[in-house]
Design an enzyme around this catalytic site. Structure first.
Site, PDB file in Angstrom:
ATOM      1  N   CYS A 138      33.697  40.716  39.277  1.00 17.44           N
ATOM      2  CA  CYS A 138      34.813  40.904  38.346  1.00 17.44           C
ATOM      3  C   CYS A 138      36.004  40.034  38.760  1.00 17.44           C
ATOM      4  O   CYS A 138      36.590  39.326  37.950  1.00 17.44           O
ATOM      5  CB  CYS A 138      35.194  42.392  38.306  1.00 17.44           C
ATOM      6  N   CYS A 139      36.332  40.051  40.066  1.00 21.50           N
ATOM      7  CA  CYS A 139      37.441  39.216  40.555  1.00 21.50           C
ATOM      8  C   CYS A 139      37.119  37.734  40.362  1.00 21.50           C
ATOM      9  O   CYS A 139      38.000  36.940  40.035  1.00 21.50           O
ATOM     10  CB  CYS A 139      37.705  39.465  42.043  1.00 21.50           C
ATOM     11  N   CYS A 221      45.316  44.804  39.854  1.00 22.65           N
ATOM     12  CA  CYS A 221      44.852  45.400  38.599  1.00 22.65           C
ATOM     13  C   CYS A 221      44.874  46.926  38.722  1.00 22.65           C
ATOM     14  O   CYS A 221      44.562  47.464  39.800  1.00 22.65           O
ATOM     15  CB  CYS A 221      43.428  44.960  38.323  1.00 22.65           C
ATOM     16  N   CYS A 224      41.982  49.018  40.354  1.00 27.68           N
ATOM     17  CA  CYS A 224      41.676  48.760  41.762  1.00 27.68           C
ATOM     18  C   CYS A 224      42.910  48.918  42.654  1.00 27.68           C
ATOM     19  O   CYS A 224      42.957  48.373  43.761  1.00 27.68           O
ATOM     20  CB  CYS A 224      41.104  47.360  41.926  1.00 27.68           C
ATOM     21  N   CYS A 248      40.738  39.581  46.908  1.00 31.89           N
ATOM     22  CA  CYS A 248      40.044  39.223  45.679  1.00 31.89           C
ATOM     23  C   CYS A 248      39.326  37.886  45.820  1.00 31.89           C
ATOM     24  O   CYS A 248      38.543  37.501  44.954  1.00 31.89           O
ATOM     25  CB  CYS A 248      41.012  39.160  44.505  1.00 31.89           C
TER      26      CYS A 248
HETATM   27 FE1  SF4 Z   1      38.389  43.261  38.326  1.00 31.41          FE
HETATM   28 FE2  SF4 Z   1      39.574  44.951  40.036  1.00 31.41          FE
HETATM   29 FE3  SF4 Z   1      39.281  42.347  40.650  1.00 31.41          FE
HETATM   30 FE4  SF4 Z   1      41.006  43.123  38.771  1.00 31.41          FE
HETATM   31  S1  SF4 Z   1      41.115  43.579  40.995  1.00 31.41           S
HETATM   32  S2  SF4 Z   1      39.627  41.400  38.635  1.00 31.41           S
HETATM   33  S3  SF4 Z   1      39.875  44.835  37.805  1.00 31.41           S
HETATM   34  S4  SF4 Z   1      37.662  43.894  40.376  1.00 31.41           S
END
Ligand code: SF4
Length: 261
Positions: A138-139, A221, A224, A248
């Site tokens: 996701c990151c 985010c 998280c 991240c």
């Molecule tokens: Fe995704 Fe969490 Fe990374 Fe944001 S911090 S990009 S929601 S995994």
């Protein structure tokens, strides 16, 4: 005052999008400069970066306390610098509001870079929120790819990392070569403490994210990030809490060199 900000696509269209190469000469220069700026004030470090890289300098910010501090200094030095935010679609509303308050006060319009897929599209593709099952992916999809896009055609980027934020960040040079992104990375606040940052914000009335007054010590985010409890000394304890993930992937200090420290 509103400034015309040159987006990276403009640089690519005009053919000015060439990457910098880490020649031995460049690495030697960065090591020498990093050593020399070790005791310099953040404004001096930013001034060096602006003079050395001009419109090839960029900055990424998540509107943390450090980012807002650098923006307040940049406003006096080079407010036309292209600054972007990785607008993952999962940011707190308070973070987005901070972007507007910075624009109002300093005339710096931070560009909100968005991933190719919206949050609903992305979650539909993966059968649910990927931050729950694969936060690294996701990151990567919603942050790292955007950093590559935001820094396209640039030679150097500034970040707000501080050495006392974590053991990994303790190794961050003031100026170094970021192998991962093939950019010079400048960390003007590397030597500042959390207290130094708060003092600067208070003294200069710098707009900042109100979540920092509500128990948050680091804001990313919303899925998280959590507030920290009293007694938790790690500033980043509220990020990806309980998952073992601590970064991240933007700040891979181990992938930097040319530091001279
Ligand atoms: Fe995704 Fe969490 Fe990374 Fe944001 S911090 S990009 S929601 S995994």
């Amino acid at each position: 005052p509103q400034l015309k900000i040159a987006r990276p696509e403009d640089a690519e269209q005009t053919g000015a999008g060439k990457q910098l190469t880490a020649t031995p000469e460049l690495l030697a220069e960065l090591a020498e400069v990093s050593q020399r700026l070790e005791t310099a004030a953040p404004s001096e470090i930013i001034t060096w970066a602006v003079e050395r890289f001009g419109d090839k300098l960029t900055m990424a910010t998540a509107f943390g306390l450090e980012g807002c501090t650098i923006l307040s200094l940049l406003a006096d030095i080079a407010p036309q610098t292209y600054v972007f935010n990785l607008d993952t679609g999962y940011q707190f509303q308070q973070t987005l509001d901070t972007r507007d308050r910075i624009a109002d006060k300093y005339g710096i319009e931070v560009d909100l870079l968005k991933p190719e897929l919206s949050v609903p599209e992305y979650e539909a593709l993966h059968g649910g929120p990927l931050y729950k099952t694969n936060p690294n992916q996701c990151c990567f999809d919603r942050k790292i790819k955007l950093l590559h896009r935001g820094a396209a055609g640039k030679h150097a980027w500034m970040s707000g990392i501080r050495r006392d934020q974590s053991a990994d960040r303790a190794q961050a040079p003031i100026v170094g070569w970021d192998k991962k992104f093939e950019l010079v990375k400048i960390s003007p606040l590397a030597n500042w403490t959390n207290k130094d940052v708060w003092n600067h914000i208070a003294k200069n009335d710098v707009p900042y994210n109100p979540l920092f007054d509500q128990g948050y010590t680091s804001v990313g985010c919303w899925p998280c990030t959590r507030a920290v409890s009293e007694g938790e000394t790690d500033e980043r304890a509220g990020r990806w809490s309980g998952t073992g993930k601590v970064e991240c992937g933007l700040h891979s200090i181990a992938e930097q060199d040319g530091s001279g420290i």
